[in-house]
Design a protein around this motif. Structure first.
Motif, PDB file in Angstrom:
ATOM      1  N   ILE A  25       0.854  -1.192   0.000  1.00 37.76           N
ATOM      2  CA  ILE A  25       0.000   0.000   0.000  1.00 37.76           C
ATOM      3  C   ILE A  25       0.885   1.235   0.000  1.00 37.76           C
ATOM      4  N   PRO A  26       0.770   2.103  -1.004  1.00 36.59           N
ATOM      5  CA  PRO A  26       1.603   3.314  -1.076  1.00 36.59           C
ATOM      6  C   PRO A  26       1.381   4.211   0.141  1.00 36.59           C
ATOM      7  N   ILE A  27       2.419   4.893   0.557  1.00 34.21           N
ATOM      8  CA  ILE A  27       2.345   5.792   1.715  1.00 34.21           C
ATOM      9  C   ILE A  27       1.277   6.876   1.525  1.00 34.21           C
ATOM     10  N   PRO A  28       1.180   7.526   0.344  1.00 30.68           N
ATOM     11  CA  PRO A  28       0.128   8.546   0.171  1.00 30.68           C
ATOM     12  C   PRO A  28      -1.273   7.985   0.390  1.00 30.68           C
ATOM     13  N   ALA A  29      -1.506   6.743  -0.030  1.00 30.19           N
ATOM     14  CA  ALA A  29      -2.819   6.123   0.165  1.00 30.19           C
ATOM     15  C   ALA A  29      -3.083   5.877   1.644  1.00 30.19           C
ATOM     16  N   LEU A  30      -2.034   5.472   2.374  1.00 31.35           N
ATOM     17  CA  LEU A  30      -2.187   5.263   3.810  1.00 31.35           C
ATOM     18  C   LEU A  30      -2.550   6.564   4.519  1.00 31.35           C
ATOM     19  N   ILE A  31      -1.971   7.662   4.060  1.00 30.32           N
ATOM     20  CA  ILE A  31      -2.222   8.955   4.689  1.00 30.32           C
ATOM     21  C   ILE A  31      -3.630   9.449   4.385  1.00 30.32           C
ATOM     22  N   THR A  32      -4.008   9.432   3.111  1.00 22.44           N
ATOM     23  CA  THR A  32      -5.295  10.008   2.715  1.00 22.44           C
ATOM     24  C   THR A  32      -6.484   9.121   3.069  1.00 22.44           C
ATOM     25  N   LYS A  33      -6.284   7.796   3.067  1.00 24.63           N
ATOM     26  CA  LYS A  33      -7.427   6.900   3.247  1.00 24.63           C
ATOM     27  C   LYS A  33      -7.359   6.085   4.535  1.00 24.63           C
ATOM     28  N   CYS A  34      -6.421   6.402   5.397  1.00 24.89           N
ATOM     29  CA  CYS A  34      -6.339   5.681   6.676  1.00 24.89           C
ATOM     30  C   CYS A  34      -6.036   6.649   7.814  1.00 24.89           C
ATOM     31  N   LEU A  35      -4.877   7.290   7.762  1.00 23.64           N
ATOM     32  CA  LEU A  35      -4.458   8.153   8.856  1.00 23.64           C
ATOM     33  C   LEU A  35      -5.446   9.296   9.088  1.00 23.64           C
ATOM     34  N   THR A  36      -5.976   9.851   7.995  1.00 26.95           N
ATOM     35  CA  THR A  36      -6.935  10.950   8.131  1.00 26.95           C
ATOM     36  C   THR A  36      -8.142  10.543   8.957  1.00 26.95           C
ATOM     37  N   PHE A  37      -8.670   9.344   8.685  1.00 27.48           N
ATOM     38  CA  PHE A  37      -9.854   8.887   9.399  1.00 27.48           C
ATOM     39  C   PHE A  37      -9.529   8.481  10.837  1.00 27.48           C
ATOM     40  N   VAL A  38      -8.305   8.053  11.091  1.00 26.81           N
ATOM     41  CA  VAL A  38      -7.899   7.738  12.460  1.00 26.81           C
ATOM     42  C   VAL A  38      -7.870   9.011  13.303  1.00 26.81           C
ATOM     43  N   VAL A  39      -7.311  10.068  12.743  1.00 32.55           N
ATOM     44  CA  VAL A  39      -7.273  11.357  13.445  1.00 32.55           C
ATOM     45  C   VAL A  39      -8.698  11.850  13.705  1.00 32.55           C
ATOM     46  N   MET A  40      -9.551  11.739  12.706  1.00 33.39           N
ATOM     47  CA  MET A  40     -10.941  12.154  12.872  1.00 33.39           C
ATOM     48  C   MET A  40     -11.630  11.346  13.964  1.00 33.39           C
ATOM     49  N   ALA A  41     -11.276  10.066  14.092  1.00 34.95           N
ATOM     50  CA  ALA A  41     -11.882   9.205  15.109  1.00 34.95           C
ATOM     51  C   ALA A  41     -11.560   9.705  16.515  1.00 34.95           C
TER      52      ALA A  41
END
Length: 305
Positions: free
Chosen positions: A261-277
């Protein structure tokens, strides 16, 4: 007399039982040694999962489904059991609102299964789970709406600047996460990059077609003091918290299956939602602590299940 009491009671029990069947069989499908290649309807070679109930799903998507199943089984099922039990024991509006948030989350999950997973032997169970979650959400929504109409102002609560920013950011981020994929495919005249063996992307449909508009509707309703807006607000926070847990679990199962999984995809589609959580958890906690129900809301208990 409330004739919906036995209906909700049985729906809660059946939902839990169906969840156990679906999630246990889903998690037991994690085997990476049965994959095979398949030419999809777009003429592309796709690696298939080949194991368990997700045998006919793609190698990329199956770990996502399994990660969702694992999250629901390990976190949401126990939370659902506790919430449903307390809702019946406490017989208060607060616990009904918590139940509504849980069942709404399960409605999203069951819709993803019923419409997003390749046809398998659990399809009837997916349909049953989706239907029961739909009925439960509808009955609870009708009760909240009736309470709001009957009592006018049901509760007082803070709607802070942070909550406002969160709703606007959440509504926009759902489009920012998925819309570029669609725009690029339309511009190129091709299918979605990871459409694989599927005909549509159910996550895009649910997030951009329902969840994002509902977030903006909730913002409007809360600003205008509508009680159902408060119910939706609590529900949105609950869903965001669960998504913040589910996405890292899904990513873990994908990485365990050897998917890069590319790092940009991890940031935009994973890390962002974790922070929002994290923000959602804080806002939900603050609402639970600072919400004051009007005394006339006690009449609601006469219609409680």
């Amino acid at each position: 007399m409330d004739n919906t009491k036995p209906i909700i009671k049985y729906l809660d029990v059946l939902i839990i039982l169906l969840l156990l069947i679906v999630t246990i069989l889903g998690v037991c499908s994690f085997h990476t040694s049965f994959s095979y290649e398949f030419v999809n309807q777009y003429g592309q070679k796709v690696q298939m999962w080949g194991a368990g109930i997700y045998a006919h799903d793609s190698y990329f998507k199956a770990p996502i489904f399994i990660g969702s199943d694992f999250t629901i089984l390990l976190f949401v099922v126990p939370l659902s059991i506790v919430t449903f039990f307390k809702a019946k024991k406490k017989q208060s509006m607060e616990y009904d609102i918590r139940s509504f948030g849980i069942v709404s989350l399960l409605l999203y999950y069951s819709a993803s299964l019923a419409f997003g997973v390749t046809y398998n032997r659990l399809h009837l169970i997916y349909i049953a789970l989706f239907g029961m979650c739909s009925f439960s959400v509808s009955v609870l929504f009708a009760k909240f709406h009736a309470a709001g109409v009957r009592q006018g102002k049901v509760c007082s609560y803070p709607f802070t600047k942070g909550m406002k920013v969160f709703l606007l950011a959440a509504g926009i981020s759902l489009f920012a996460a998925w819309l570029p994929d669609i725009i690029i495919s339309i511009a190129k005249g091709t299918s979605l990059e990871l459409i694989e063996v599927y005909t549509t992307e159910i996550t895009y449909v649910l997030d951009m077609g329902i969840i994002s508009p509902l977030i903006f509707i909730t913002y409007y309703l809360v600003r205008h003091g509508d009680f159902i807006g408060y119910v939706f607000l609590r529900m949105i926070f609950k869903i965001c918290m669960c998504i913040g847990i589910m996405l890292p679990v899904q990513t873990f199962f994908q990485l365990s299956a050897g998917i890069s999984i590319p790092i940009p995809a991890l940031i935009t589609k994973c890390l962002t939602f974790v922070v929002m959580a994290f923000f959602a958890a804080y806002f939900d906690y603050r609402l639970k602590r600072e919400t004051q129900y009007i005394s006339s809301a006690d009449n609601y208990n006469e219609g409680r299940h």
